[in-house]
Design a protein around this motif. Sequence first.
Motif, PDB file in Angstrom:
ATOM      1  N   GLY A 290       0.813  -1.215   0.000  1.00  0.00           N
ATOM      2  CA  GLY A 290       0.000   0.000   0.000  1.00  0.00           C
ATOM      3  C   GLY A 290       0.842   1.259   0.000  1.00  0.00           C
ATOM      4  O   GLY A 290       0.475   2.272  -0.611  1.00  0.00           O
ATOM      5  N   LEU A 291       2.009   1.227   0.671  1.00  0.00           N
ATOM      6  CA  LEU A 291       2.885   2.397   0.723  1.00  0.00           C
ATOM      7  C   LEU A 291       3.453   2.716  -0.655  1.00  0.00           C
ATOM      8  O   LEU A 291       3.495   3.886  -1.071  1.00  0.00           O
ATOM      9  CB  LEU A 291       4.026   2.150   1.724  1.00  0.00           C
ATOM     10  CG  LEU A 291       3.606   1.830   3.164  1.00  0.00           C
ATOM     11  CD1 LEU A 291       4.818   1.480   4.004  1.00  0.00           C
ATOM     12  CD2 LEU A 291       2.869   3.020   3.777  1.00  0.00           C
ATOM     13  N   VAL A 292       3.890   1.691  -1.361  1.00  0.00           N
ATOM     14  CA  VAL A 292       4.431   1.904  -2.709  1.00  0.00           C
ATOM     15  C   VAL A 292       3.349   2.430  -3.641  1.00  0.00           C
ATOM     16  O   VAL A 292       3.579   3.351  -4.433  1.00  0.00           O
ATOM     17  CB  VAL A 292       5.031   0.586  -3.250  1.00  0.00           C
ATOM     18  CG1 VAL A 292       5.387   0.725  -4.722  1.00  0.00           C
ATOM     19  CG2 VAL A 292       6.271   0.201  -2.442  1.00  0.00           C
ATOM     20  N   ALA A 293       2.151   1.858  -3.540  1.00  0.00           N
ATOM     21  CA  ALA A 293       1.043   2.324  -4.379  1.00  0.00           C
ATOM     22  C   ALA A 293       0.724   3.788  -4.098  1.00  0.00           C
ATOM     23  O   ALA A 293       0.432   4.562  -5.018  1.00  0.00           O
ATOM     24  CB  ALA A 293      -0.195   1.452  -4.153  1.00  0.00           C
ATOM     25  N   ALA A 294       0.787   4.191  -2.830  1.00  0.00           N
ATOM     26  CA  ALA A 294       0.518   5.590  -2.477  1.00  0.00           C
ATOM     27  C   ALA A 294       1.578   6.511  -3.067  1.00  0.00           C
ATOM     28  O   ALA A 294       1.265   7.614  -3.533  1.00  0.00           O
ATOM     29  CB  ALA A 294       0.463   5.732  -0.961  1.00  0.00           C
ATOM     30  N   MET A 295       2.849   6.073  -3.063  1.00  0.00           N
ATOM     31  CA  MET A 295       3.899   6.890  -3.661  1.00  0.00           C
ATOM     32  C   MET A 295       3.683   7.046  -5.162  1.00  0.00           C
ATOM     33  O   MET A 295       3.824   8.144  -5.724  1.00  0.00           O
ATOM     34  CB  MET A 295       5.271   6.281  -3.396  1.00  0.00           C
ATOM     35  CG  MET A 295       6.417   7.140  -3.924  1.00  0.00           C
ATOM     36  SD  MET A 295       8.036   6.371  -3.744  1.00  0.00           S
ATOM     37  CE  MET A 295       7.957   5.120  -5.024  1.00  0.00           C
ATOM     38  N   HIS A 296       3.350   5.959  -5.830  1.00  0.00           N
ATOM     39  CA  HIS A 296       3.099   6.030  -7.270  1.00  0.00           C
ATOM     40  C   HIS A 296       1.922   6.952  -7.567  1.00  0.00           C
ATOM     41  O   HIS A 296       1.944   7.719  -8.538  1.00  0.00           O
ATOM     42  CB  HIS A 296       2.829   4.629  -7.825  1.00  0.00           C
ATOM     43  CG  HIS A 296       4.022   3.733  -7.766  1.00  0.00           C
ATOM     44  ND1 HIS A 296       3.950   2.384  -8.057  1.00  0.00           N
ATOM     45  CD2 HIS A 296       5.320   3.974  -7.425  1.00  0.00           C
ATOM     46  CE1 HIS A 296       5.154   1.838  -7.916  1.00  0.00           C
ATOM     47  NE2 HIS A 296       5.994   2.780  -7.525  1.00  0.00           N
ATOM     48  N   ASP A 297       0.884   6.875  -6.734  1.00  0.00           N
ATOM     49  CA  ASP A 297      -0.280   7.740  -6.923  1.00  0.00           C
ATOM     50  C   ASP A 297       0.094   9.210  -6.760  1.00  0.00           C
ATOM     51  O   ASP A 297      -0.419  10.080  -7.464  1.00  0.00           O
ATOM     52  CB  ASP A 297      -1.371   7.353  -5.926  1.00  0.00           C
ATOM     53  CG  ASP A 297      -2.678   8.069  -6.194  1.00  0.00           C
ATOM     54  OD1 ASP A 297      -3.214   7.937  -7.307  1.00  0.00           O
ATOM     55  OD2 ASP A 297      -3.157   8.780  -5.282  1.00  0.00           O
ATOM     56  N   LEU A 298       1.028   9.477  -5.837  1.00  0.00           N
ATOM     57  CA  LEU A 298       1.497  10.845  -5.616  1.00  0.00           C
ATOM     58  C   LEU A 298       2.199  11.404  -6.849  1.00  0.00           C
ATOM     59  O   LEU A 298       2.087  12.588  -7.162  1.00  0.00           O
ATOM     60  CB  LEU A 298       2.446  10.859  -4.409  1.00  0.00           C
ATOM     61  CG  LEU A 298       3.078  12.203  -4.027  1.00  0.00           C
ATOM     62  CD1 LEU A 298       2.017  13.175  -3.522  1.00  0.00           C
ATOM     63  CD2 LEU A 298       4.157  11.992  -2.964  1.00  0.00           C
ATOM     64  N   LEU A 299       2.905  10.532  -7.586  1.00  0.00           N
ATOM     65  CA  LEU A 299       3.715  10.974  -8.724  1.00  0.00           C
ATOM     66  C   LEU A 299       3.000  10.855 -10.070  1.00  0.00           C
ATOM     67  O   LEU A 299       3.394  11.503 -11.040  1.00  0.00           O
ATOM     68  CB  LEU A 299       5.004  10.153  -8.795  1.00  0.00           C
ATOM     69  CG  LEU A 299       5.934  10.175  -7.584  1.00  0.00           C
ATOM     70  CD1 LEU A 299       7.104   9.232  -7.807  1.00  0.00           C
ATOM     71  CD2 LEU A 299       6.427  11.585  -7.299  1.00  0.00           C
ATOM     72  N   ALA A 300       1.966  10.030 -10.146  1.00  0.00           N
ATOM     73  CA  ALA A 300       1.411   9.627 -11.432  1.00  0.00           C
ATOM     74  C   ALA A 300       0.862  10.786 -12.255  1.00  0.00           C
ATOM     75  O   ALA A 300       1.094  10.859 -13.464  1.00  0.00           O
ATOM     76  CB  ALA A 300       0.330   8.572 -11.235  1.00  0.00           C
TER      77      ALA A 300
ATOM     78  N   GLY B 215       4.160   1.311 -12.509  1.00  0.00           N
ATOM     79  CA  GLY B 215       3.169   2.064 -11.749  1.00  0.00           C
ATOM     80  C   GLY B 215       2.840   3.411 -12.370  1.00  0.00           C
ATOM     81  O   GLY B 215       1.687   3.861 -12.318  1.00  0.00           O
ATOM     82  N   LEU B 216       3.839   4.066 -12.971  1.00  0.00           N
ATOM     83  CA  LEU B 216       3.592   5.351 -13.632  1.00  0.00           C
ATOM     84  C   LEU B 216       3.213   5.170 -15.094  1.00  0.00           C
ATOM     85  O   LEU B 216       2.577   6.047 -15.685  1.00  0.00           O
ATOM     86  CB  LEU B 216       4.842   6.242 -13.523  1.00  0.00           C
ATOM     87  CG  LEU B 216       5.360   6.515 -12.103  1.00  0.00           C
ATOM     88  CD1 LEU B 216       6.524   7.493 -12.141  1.00  0.00           C
ATOM     89  CD2 LEU B 216       4.250   7.031 -11.198  1.00  0.00           C
ATOM     90  N   GLY B 217       3.602   4.033 -15.672  1.00  0.00           N
ATOM     91  CA  GLY B 217       3.289   3.794 -17.074  1.00  0.00           C
ATOM     92  C   GLY B 217       1.855   3.345 -17.305  1.00  0.00           C
ATOM     93  O   GLY B 217       1.258   3.641 -18.342  1.00  0.00           O
ATOM     94  N   MET B 218       1.278   2.627 -16.337  1.00  0.00           N
ATOM     95  CA  MET B 218      -0.085   2.118 -16.512  1.00  0.00           C
ATOM     96  C   MET B 218      -1.091   3.255 -16.736  1.00  0.00           C
ATOM     97  O   MET B 218      -1.882   3.207 -17.698  1.00  0.00           O
ATOM     98  CB  MET B 218      -0.493   1.266 -15.315  1.00  0.00           C
ATOM     99  CG  MET B 218      -1.693   0.386 -15.561  1.00  0.00           C
ATOM    100  SD  MET B 218      -1.316  -1.037 -16.621  1.00  0.00           S
ATOM    101  CE  MET B 218      -0.408  -2.092 -15.482  1.00  0.00           C
ATOM    102  N   PRO B 219      -1.102   4.314 -15.912  1.00  0.00           N
ATOM    103  CA  PRO B 219      -2.033   5.411 -16.199  1.00  0.00           C
ATOM    104  C   PRO B 219      -1.696   6.157 -17.483  1.00  0.00           C
ATOM    105  O   PRO B 219      -2.590   6.706 -18.132  1.00  0.00           O
ATOM    106  CB  PRO B 219      -1.904   6.319 -14.968  1.00  0.00           C
ATOM    107  CG  PRO B 219      -0.646   5.918 -14.295  1.00  0.00           C
ATOM    108  CD  PRO B 219      -0.432   4.487 -14.613  1.00  0.00           C
ATOM    109  N   LEU B 220      -0.422   6.169 -17.879  1.00  0.00           N
ATOM    110  CA  LEU B 220      -0.055   6.780 -19.162  1.00  0.00           C
ATOM    111  C   LEU B 220      -0.668   6.002 -20.316  1.00  0.00           C
ATOM    112  O   LEU B 220      -1.250   6.593 -21.246  1.00  0.00           O
ATOM    113  CB  LEU B 220       1.467   6.825 -19.296  1.00  0.00           C
ATOM    114  CG  LEU B 220       2.013   7.250 -20.665  1.00  0.00           C
ATOM    115  CD1 LEU B 220       1.628   8.698 -20.974  1.00  0.00           C
ATOM    116  CD2 LEU B 220       3.524   7.070 -20.720  1.00  0.00           C
ATOM    117  N   LEU B 221      -0.563   4.686 -20.281  1.00  0.00           N
ATOM    118  CA  LEU B 221      -1.142   3.859 -21.341  1.00  0.00           C
ATOM    119  C   LEU B 221      -2.656   4.021 -21.406  1.00  0.00           C
ATOM    120  O   LEU B 221      -3.250   4.024 -22.492  1.00  0.00           O
ATOM    121  CB  LEU B 221      -0.796   2.391 -21.088  1.00  0.00           C
ATOM    122  CG  LEU B 221       0.666   2.001 -21.279  1.00  0.00           C
ATOM    123  CD1 LEU B 221       0.941   0.650 -20.644  1.00  0.00           C
ATOM    124  CD2 LEU B 221       1.022   1.973 -22.753  1.00  0.00           C
TER     125      LEU B 221
END
Length: 334
Positions: A107-117, A152-158
């Motif tokens: 969950g912590l890693v997912a939160a970091m990715h969400d912060l940057l996405a 994690g950052l590429g999935m929302p880009l795609l």
Amino acid sequence: MRFSLTSQTSTDGVTEQSFTLGEITGVLFAPQGATGPRPLILMGHGGGQHKKAPGVLAGAHRFAAEGGFAVAAIDAPNHGDRPKDEQFIQFVDDMRARMAAGEDPTGLVAAMHDLLAGQAVADWQAVLTAVQELDHVGAGPVGYWGVSMGCGLGMPLLAADSRIRAAVLGLLGVHGLAAPAARVTVPVQFLLQWDDTRVPRAQALALFDALGSTDKTLHANPGDHGGIPAFEIDNALRFFARHLGCSSPGTLDVLRPAPWIRPPPCSSRRAGRGPFPAGAFEPDCSAWRAGADAGDRARRGARRGGGRERATPAISVHMEAGPARRRPRPRRAR
């Protein structure tokens, strides 16, 4: 934002051009002396890394030198040469403290990715537009390569940008990514490390399952998070050449040996060779190569017959260890 090329070097037939676009810092790789348009691959780095991390650098050089692709890599927000904001610094410090206390990092890693996405998606879209205006790149087909945070950052880009036609992803779980994954419909090659201590296997399999694409392939290899076998770059080259085309004549012929020639197994290669750190062992990949060739023949047949290439996901599991076994070599017909 103003796009500026800041420096240029050439090594082993590949030209690297560093650039800035506003506060975005990046590097563009292309075959030395390249002219005219060519397919472009975007490469996203992992957490705590940067645009010239060893895995990115080695993969980009092979994509450019052997496939004729242009490759763009950028520093993610708060990474590499980009400024670090106080919110991110505090978040990372808190995340490390909680992980040290034994808290589940998922969950912590997912939160970091969400912060940057949000910022990362906007950055990639701006860079893609700017780079495609260069004469030696052009507005050709685009692919994406990114594992771990790059996934994690590429999935929302795609999910957001229809210009990207194919992607290599993996080393990440479904937490926080189910919704954007469902909107990804382009062909995907997904990498999973079977013994990953950072990403629970069930979470990674759930992310693969959540992908909306009907043309997706799962490659599961033994080893921990950073132990992707070097031969997966060969596979990525073949994947991008098939879906994006390639600028180097004969690229697919080089990567796909004739059926009567058995390529040396991965277990016979020197340990540590390739873009990724070596794990405890490298598996024999001869079965993988044979399966890939069979898949390519099936696709050619489907195209000739007017059928669909693949309607269900393909799964390749590479778990064979130990020394290579000698097998009889097929004889050519005289």
